[in-house]
Enzyme design. Structure first.
Site, PDB file in Angstrom:
ATOM      1  CG  LEU A 246      51.068 -58.047 -18.229  1.00 21.38           C
ATOM      2  CD1 LEU A 246      52.535 -57.853 -18.546  1.00 21.38           C
ATOM      3  CD2 LEU A 246      50.509 -59.240 -18.978  1.00 21.38           C
ATOM      4  CG  ASP A 247      52.092 -52.049 -15.557  1.00 24.35           C
ATOM      5  OD1 ASP A 247      52.167 -52.348 -14.360  1.00 24.35           O
ATOM      6  OD2 ASP A 247      53.033 -51.558 -16.215  1.00 24.35           O
ATOM      7  CB  ILE A 248      45.580 -51.840 -15.479  1.00 20.13           C
ATOM      8  CG1 ILE A 248      44.106 -51.969 -15.831  1.00 20.13           C
ATOM      9  CG2 ILE A 248      46.068 -50.413 -15.648  1.00 20.13           C
ATOM     10  CD1 ILE A 248      43.191 -51.383 -14.794  1.00 20.13           C
TER      11      ILE A 248
ATOM     12  CB  SER B 149      50.837 -54.427 -19.995  1.00 16.09           C
ATOM     13  OG  SER B 149      51.513 -53.235 -19.691  1.00 16.09           O
TER      14      SER B 149
END
Length: 249
Positions: free
Chosen positions: A121-123, A125
């Site tokens: 999960l992106d930073i 998000s």
């Protein structure tokens, strides 16, 4: 037709017994038998038709492996620490455990050993992130052949005049290309005026942001709310709970 020899650890992973890393650990401990004989040499190769069995200790060891769900806040990375940002696993400590976690599991620091994210999960998000010690869970969620879908709520802003044409919404569902390949069909629909729900089976790097970009949408916020049958639910941001024995992705 002659059979091809396979590494025992690879064969064990194919059979769904465990991950390759676990397989090597079990082989080294003398917990693996091939055609009834203990094999304890790493790198051993076998034929697919040979029978592989594992000792009871291996199953017991595996049942102790935990899977944790966390509601990842902004500013944390999923995996290894990078550029001064901390990995989400640092939040897994007793004081951050959700007070309403129904699991009887007791927290123990050994559970942090080899607790790895099953998917990223992106930073920037937020939402549901799965961390697990169980190679089978990781393989199920991120293996090449995974059929587990993931749902995201995405707040967007249209960067062109008017509103997003239906033809572009159709493209988000199916018809976009990324990195030289057609994307798999997705389910994308409006939740309300500025929020879309995305349901995907694949997870290319920054995929949703890049898909939105292609049709003139700017992502303002992105939250993962479901992985397979497991929902984020009421889990507060920055808190975690154990996957319950009756929950399946």
């Amino acid at each position: 037709m002659s059979e091809e020899l396979l590494r025992l650890s690879k064969r064990m992973s194919e059979l769904g017994l465990c991950s390759r890393r676990e397989a090597d650990e079990w082989i080294a401990r003398g917990w693996v038998r091939v055609d009834g004989k203990v094999v304890s040499e790493l790198g051993t190769k076998i034929y697919p038709s040979q029978r592989v069995s594992v000792e009871r200790q291996a199953a017991a060891e595996q049942s102790k492996r935990v899977t944790v769900l966390i509601n990842k806040p902004m500013g944390y990375v999923s995996g290894q620490a990078e550029d001064g940002y901390q990995p989400a696993v640092v939040l897994i400590k007793p004081e951050n455990r959700w007070a309403e976690d129904p699991s009887p599991e007791q927290f123990h620091p050994t559970q942090l050993r080899s607790l790895v994210p099953a998917g990223r999960l992106d930073i920037d998000s937020v939402g549901l992130l799965v961390l697990t010690q169980d190679g089978r869970v990781a393989k199920h969620l991120i293996g090449e052949t995974t059929d587990v879908d993931k749902e995201y709520l995405v707040r967007v802003e249209y960067t062109k005049p008017g509103k997003l044409p239906d033809s572009d919404l159709k493209k988000l569902n199916h018809g976009l290309w990324m990195d030289g390949k057609a994307l798999q069909p997705a389910k994308v629909r409006w939740q309300n005026d500025d929020q879309l729900s995305f349901t995907l089976r694949e997870g290319k790097k920054r995929q949703i942001r890049r898909m939105c970009d292609m049709v003139g949408l700017k992502v303002i916020g992105l939250k993962r709310v479901r992985i397979g049958k497991v929902k984020l639910g009421d889990l507060p941001v920055g808190e975690w709970r154990y996957l319950r024995p009756d929950e399946q992705f």
